[in-house]
Scaffold this motif. Structure first.
Motif, PDB file in Angstrom:
ATOM      1  N   VAL A 201       0.863  -1.178   0.000  1.00 16.42           N
ATOM      2  CA  VAL A 201       0.000   0.000   0.000  1.00 16.42           C
ATOM      3  C   VAL A 201       0.903   1.233   0.000  1.00 16.42           C
ATOM      4  O   VAL A 201       1.659   1.452   0.938  1.00 16.42           O
ATOM      5  CB  VAL A 201      -0.932   0.012   1.236  1.00 16.42           C
ATOM      6  CG1 VAL A 201      -1.755   1.296   1.275  1.00 16.42           C
ATOM      7  CG2 VAL A 201      -1.825  -1.217   1.246  1.00 16.42           C
TER       8      VAL A 201
ATOM      9  N   SER B 295      -3.050   5.245   1.722  1.00 15.59           N
ATOM     10  CA  SER B 295      -4.402   4.975   2.170  1.00 15.59           C
ATOM     11  C   SER B 295      -4.896   6.267   2.805  1.00 15.59           C
ATOM     12  O   SER B 295      -4.335   6.719   3.799  1.00 15.59           O
ATOM     13  CB  SER B 295      -4.391   3.833   3.195  1.00 15.59           C
ATOM     14  OG  SER B 295      -5.679   3.611   3.706  1.00 15.59           O
TER      15      SER B 295
ATOM     16  N   VAL C 126      -7.403   3.707  -1.677  1.00 16.84           N
ATOM     17  CA  VAL C 126      -6.187   2.955  -1.386  1.00 16.84           C
ATOM     18  C   VAL C 126      -5.444   2.782  -2.697  1.00 16.84           C
ATOM     19  O   VAL C 126      -6.049   2.490  -3.737  1.00 16.84           O
ATOM     20  CB  VAL C 126      -6.523   1.577  -0.764  1.00 16.84           C
ATOM     21  CG1 VAL C 126      -5.269   0.719  -0.619  1.00 16.84           C
ATOM     22  CG2 VAL C 126      -7.223   1.746   0.577  1.00 16.84           C
TER      23      VAL C 126
ATOM     24  N   LEU D   7     -11.713   2.771   5.233  1.00 16.47           N
ATOM     25  CA  LEU D   7     -10.366   2.306   4.912  1.00 16.47           C
ATOM     26  C   LEU D   7      -9.990   1.253   5.945  1.00 16.47           C
ATOM     27  O   LEU D   7     -10.165   1.465   7.138  1.00 16.47           O
ATOM     28  CB  LEU D   7      -9.374   3.465   4.952  1.00 16.47           C
ATOM     29  CG  LEU D   7      -9.638   4.581   3.939  1.00 16.47           C
ATOM     30  CD1 LEU D   7      -8.781   5.792   4.254  1.00 16.47           C
ATOM     31  CD2 LEU D   7      -9.387   4.087   2.527  1.00 16.47           C
TER      32      LEU D   7
ATOM     33  N   THR E 118      -0.934   3.088   4.996  1.00 14.15           N
ATOM     34  CA  THR E 118       0.190   3.318   4.097  1.00 14.15           C
ATOM     35  C   THR E 118       1.384   2.455   4.493  1.00 14.15           C
ATOM     36  O   THR E 118       1.667   2.276   5.674  1.00 14.15           O
ATOM     37  CB  THR E 118       0.557   4.813   4.113  1.00 14.15           C
ATOM     38  OG1 THR E 118      -0.612   5.563   3.737  1.00 14.15           O
ATOM     39  CG2 THR E 118       1.684   5.131   3.161  1.00 14.15           C
TER      40      THR E 118
ATOM     41  N   VAL F 118      -8.804  -4.208   2.226  1.00 16.62           N
ATOM     42  CA  VAL F 118      -8.259  -2.849   2.122  1.00 16.62           C
ATOM     43  C   VAL F 118      -9.306  -1.787   2.437  1.00 16.62           C
ATOM     44  O   VAL F 118      -8.973  -0.641   2.713  1.00 16.62           O
ATOM     45  CB  VAL F 118      -7.608  -2.584   0.740  1.00 16.62           C
ATOM     46  CG1 VAL F 118      -6.412  -3.493   0.531  1.00 16.62           C
ATOM     47  CG2 VAL F 118      -8.607  -2.712  -0.393  1.00 16.62           C
TER      48      VAL F 118
END
Length: 170
Positions: free
Chosen positions: A74, A77, A87, A105, A109, A119
């Motif tokens: 990721v 986010s 995301v 979310l 990150t 996610v």
């Protein structure tokens, strides 16, 4: 071998490894099927402020879990205008997977994700407020596919945006 050459070989090796990792995409919205998205929605014109729709909208009940469609990291986010809660995942083949309009979310990150990682959840955040809950899903390649350019509206951008529907149907 000079230090500079070692660095270049290392970078090249790193790039090649990224291309060799299998992608094996799956439908990110749990329980969704072909009947939950319009197969003609990718590169649809006209499409609001973005001019052309560069992804697919997968409709589901608000709060439905969204899994990462592939393994990766990721990169971000958070929230942006137009995409709302979103995301961004860097996956195999140096492709970015963009999940937008999320209700919640469920990752952060710099987290590593797999296809089983949740996610977020389906929603209608930011410019999707007032519309049916859905996931806007796009795939962007960091290395341009120049052979995909055409004379369509924003056709030059086709070298970066891949049609996610093609991956779902295979």
């Amino acid at each position: 071998m000079k230090f500079r050459n070692k660095i270049l070989v290392s970078i090249l090796g790193f790039l090649i490894i990224g291309f060799l990792i299998p992608q094996n995409l799956k439908m990110p919205v749990i329980g969704a099927s072909k009947s939950d998205y319009n197969p003609k929605s990718f590169w649809h014109f006209p499409w609001g402020k973005s001019v052309t729709h560069k992804g697919v909208d997968i409709f589901a009940k608000k709060g439905t879990e969204i899994h990462s469609s592939t393994s990766g990291m990721v990169l971000y986010s958070g929230t942006i205008s137009m995409g709302g809660n979103f995301v961004l995942v860097l996956g195999p083949k140096w492709r970015l997977h963009y999940y937008a309009h999320l209700d919640e979310l469920k990752t952060s990150t710099f987290t590593l994700v797999s296809k089983n990682s949740v996610v977020g959840t389906v929603g209608s955040s930011d410019n999707a407020i007032g519309k049916a809950p859905h996931l806007h899903y796009s795939i962007v390649t960091l290395l341009p596919y120049i052979w995909k350019i055409d004379n369509d509206r924003q056709g030059w951008k086709k070298m970066f945006y891949l049609n996610p529907i093609e991956f779902f149907e295979n």
